[in-house]
Design an enzyme around this catalytic site. Sequence first.
Site, PDB file in Angstrom:
ATOM      1  N   ARG A 109       0.845  -1.188   0.000  1.00  0.00           N
ATOM      2  CA  ARG A 109       0.000   0.000   0.000  1.00  0.00           C
ATOM      3  C   ARG A 109       0.884   1.242   0.000  1.00  0.00           C
ATOM      4  O   ARG A 109       1.955   1.252   0.584  1.00  0.00           O
ATOM      5  CB  ARG A 109      -0.903   0.015   1.240  1.00  0.00           C
TER       6      ARG A 109
ATOM      7  N   TYR B 234      -1.395  -3.591  -7.000  1.00  0.00           N
ATOM      8  CA  TYR B 234      -1.111  -4.342  -5.772  1.00  0.00           C
ATOM      9  C   TYR B 234      -2.244  -4.324  -4.739  1.00  0.00           C
ATOM     10  O   TYR B 234      -2.692  -3.250  -4.312  1.00  0.00           O
ATOM     11  CB  TYR B 234       0.162  -3.817  -5.074  1.00  0.00           C
TER      12      TYR B 234
ATOM     13  N   GLY C 186      -4.001  -4.019  -1.473  1.00  0.00           N
ATOM     14  CA  GLY C 186      -4.837  -3.013  -0.832  1.00  0.00           C
ATOM     15  C   GLY C 186      -5.022  -1.742  -1.653  1.00  0.00           C
ATOM     16  O   GLY C 186      -5.925  -0.960  -1.390  1.00  0.00           O
TER      17      GLY C 186
ATOM     18  N   LYS D 104      -9.418  -2.339   1.990  1.00  0.00           N
ATOM     19  CA  LYS D 104      -9.164  -1.179   2.870  1.00  0.00           C
ATOM     20  C   LYS D 104      -9.948   0.056   2.419  1.00  0.00           C
ATOM     21  O   LYS D 104     -10.428   0.824   3.244  1.00  0.00           O
ATOM     22  CB  LYS D 104      -7.673  -0.852   2.894  1.00  0.00           C
TER      23      LYS D 104
ATOM     24  N   HIS E 242     -10.403  -2.301  11.869  1.00  0.00           N
ATOM     25  CA  HIS E 242      -9.315  -3.138  11.376  1.00  0.00           C
ATOM     26  C   HIS E 242      -9.078  -4.277  12.375  1.00  0.00           C
ATOM     27  O   HIS E 242      -8.060  -4.316  13.055  1.00  0.00           O
ATOM     28  CB  HIS E 242      -8.060  -2.257  11.236  1.00  0.00           C
TER      29      HIS E 242
ATOM     30  N   SER F  47      -1.293  -3.720  10.163  1.00  0.00           N
ATOM     31  CA  SER F  47      -1.008  -4.715   9.123  1.00  0.00           C
ATOM     32  C   SER F  47       0.302  -5.441   9.431  1.00  0.00           C
ATOM     33  O   SER F  47       1.261  -4.838   9.893  1.00  0.00           O
ATOM     34  CB  SER F  47      -0.881  -4.036   7.762  1.00  0.00           C
TER      35      SER F  47
ATOM     36  N   CYS G  14       1.055  -7.659  11.703  1.00  0.00           N
ATOM     37  CA  CYS G  14       1.421  -7.856  13.115  1.00  0.00           C
ATOM     38  C   CYS G  14       0.802  -9.137  13.666  1.00  0.00           C
ATOM     39  O   CYS G  14       0.693  -9.300  14.877  1.00  0.00           O
ATOM     40  CB  CYS G  14       0.980  -6.667  13.957  1.00  0.00           C
TER      41      CYS G  14
ATOM     42  N   LYS H 294      -2.397 -10.673  12.791  1.00  0.00           N
ATOM     43  CA  LYS H 294      -3.856 -10.851  12.925  1.00  0.00           C
ATOM     44  C   LYS H 294      -4.297 -12.201  12.378  1.00  0.00           C
ATOM     45  O   LYS H 294      -5.097 -12.887  12.989  1.00  0.00           O
ATOM     46  CB  LYS H 294      -4.623  -9.732  12.192  1.00  0.00           C
TER      47      LYS H 294
ATOM     48  N   ASP I 153      -9.117  -9.758   9.337  1.00  0.00           N
ATOM     49  CA  ASP I 153      -8.616  -8.414   9.035  1.00  0.00           C
ATOM     50  C   ASP I 153      -9.611  -7.296   9.353  1.00  0.00           C
ATOM     51  O   ASP I 153      -9.213  -6.257   9.859  1.00  0.00           O
ATOM     52  CB  ASP I 153      -8.216  -8.332   7.557  1.00  0.00           C
TER      53      ASP I 153
ATOM     54  N   ARG J 215       2.013 -12.217  -0.692  1.00  0.00           N
ATOM     55  CA  ARG J 215       0.698 -12.550  -0.134  1.00  0.00           C
ATOM     56  C   ARG J 215       0.088 -13.794  -0.753  1.00  0.00           C
ATOM     57  O   ARG J 215       0.425 -14.181  -1.855  1.00  0.00           O
ATOM     58  CB  ARG J 215      -0.269 -11.378  -0.408  1.00  0.00           C
TER      59      ARG J 215
HETATM   60  O1  SAT Z   1      -2.514  -4.614   1.057  1.00  0.00           O
HETATM   61  S1  SAT Z   1      -3.566  -4.739   2.072  1.00  0.00           S
HETATM   62  O2  SAT Z   1      -3.940  -3.422   2.555  1.00  0.00           O
HETATM   63  O3  SAT Z   1      -4.732  -5.389   1.499  1.00  0.00           O
HETATM   64  C1  SAT Z   1      -3.021  -5.674   3.356  1.00  0.00           C
HETATM   65  C2  SAT Z   1      -2.641  -4.907   4.553  1.00  0.00           C
HETATM   66  O4  SAT Z   1      -1.837  -3.989   4.480  1.00  0.00           O
HETATM   67  O5  SAT Z   1      -3.152  -5.232   5.633  1.00  0.00           O
HETATM   68 MN    MN Z   2      -4.990  -5.331   7.414  1.00  0.00          MN
END
Ligand code: SAT
Ligand code: MN
Length: 590
Positions: free
Chosen positions: A69, A197, A199, A206, A226, A248, A250, A252, A277, A374
């Site tokens: 992001r 990409y 997010g 998001k 979140h 993000s 960490c 989850k 998420d 990812r």
């Molecule tokens: O790239 S995303 O925003 O979908 C994933 C994240 O940063 O939590």
């Molecule tokens: Mn996230």
Amino acid sequence: MTNNTAVKTWIDEMAAMCQPEKIVWIDGSEEQLEALRAEAVSTGEMIKLNQEKLPGCYYHRTAVNDVARVEDRTFICTPTKEEAGPTNNWMAPDEMYAKLKALYKGSMNGRTMYVIPYSMGPVGSPFSKIGIELTDSIYVVLNMAIMTRVGQAVMDQLADSPDFVKCLHSKKDVNPEERYIVQFPQDSTIWSINSGYGGNVLLGKKCFALRIASYLGMKEGWMAEHMLILGLENPQGEVKYICAAFPSACGKTNLAMLIPPKYLRDKGYKVWTVGDDISWLRIGPDGRLYAINPEAGFFGVAPGTSEKTNFNALAATKKNTIFTNVAINNADNTVWWEGLDKNPPEDATEWKGARVNGKEYTAEGNKLAHPNSRFTAPAINCPCISKEFENPAGVPVTAIVFGGRRAKVAPLVYQARDWQHGVFIGATMASETTAAAAGAVGVVRRDPMAMKPFAGYNMADYFGHWLEMGKKMDPEKAPKIFHVNWFRQDENGDFMWPGFGDNMRVLLWILDRCAGKADAVESPIGYLPKEIDTTDLDIDDGVMKELLSIDNDLWLEDVANAREYFAQFGNRLPKEIMDELNKLEANLKK
Ligand code: SAT
Ligand code: MN
């Protein structure tokens, strides 16, 4: 697919601007998706992986400059700058529309514009909201088909209503200088350009489910957060639900799919995943807070995911999954990433596309997979998916947990005295930055409720909305609020707490507190555990004591830092937040 005039007019307008060669509606059928997969493979946009070992799985590589992001290129375009607040980038809507229109002009020349109707939340649930994303990327279509509910059923649900979020995405030429991720909350509109990409382009995630939805929630009296959602089942078969907010990357996804330590499994404890998420939360008719996961899949960080760290996530990626920016093991056309095992493939293609000897390459300190690579996996693949996953009424929330990545300061766990104090704890959250966003990694920054990059309006008003939501709930029924830190380090920089499955021990203390069963000690920052169950755990009493203690001097420094942070909100900051900060400081000085 529709007679909805609002939808048709909008698509005509966007098509006139982007000038695609043709327009294709996504009906959600497997035949259509399969044809798109084949097309993406034929153009090289995706690679088909070993279909015996990974049935239905594909690989995609993004542009090297487009791997996370981009917060500095993300804008909240409210009519005034004050409405977006000091933590968001802002530009006047007219100015931004004009700027972007010039960029979108002809951006889909020679390409197909796909129309993806999608529902965030189970189709037809009172929690759910509908979006339509226009995109020139098949990769986006196929990811959206995993991450959300797409197709004709969504258009049928929308019927002739104009109430949908208008999402436009063009990959254009992936130029980072002209990359923009823009939300217009008042218009329920999202425009994204020059990225391919995650997010930045899966606009249901998001951009809609957090930025636009948090704004809608503030207007309509609900919350978009979140947060993961997990159900913890005790040996009597009762399930209690916890929502937890972390920045993000960490952990989850790991926490949402946790496998309890053996002695707890043997007793009959289980964890069920509702979401990893995002949570949408509403107060139910009984005055309790209920949560749904608006998504249908997991967009998880691959590196570090292994059978040992997250068996369930790994299992979820074994079919119908799209991998982005991991490494390919050419021996059998499967995937690999750092932390999957200790055995990097000899014949590997690293994430940027170079064929290398993976053993030598990693021995030299290079990474085969990008740190923010990812997997996009359907939630139903997950062995521990909750049976409430599709429940349109959501699950009742017993506890809310905030957490960050802090080497120092924050103890393993503590409990807020009440809702207002809990909101303050969320508002002062801080964490070290990760690879999920472009920029330096490992810098401590304030990230209130893990929503700093995702609040669709002024964060001071957002704190106010949290306080308001608390007032609407019976204090007896409102979730209890906690803060955790799995990442505390000793003087050698080693993690003090084992984390992963053992985090269950902390969750059990949390639920026992909610049930009025566990003891706690009052401290300046809130309630600290008298004891965490460490049965079968090889951890020093001294380390445990340290994990549950606080250093007043460090905390006073943190208070000063928080005071500086809050100053940017001026008198828009709710008085209650300042009251709590002053109370904390006084407690620490006592
Ligand atoms: O790239 S995303 O925003 O979908 C994933 C994240 O940063 O939590
Ligand atoms: Mn996230």
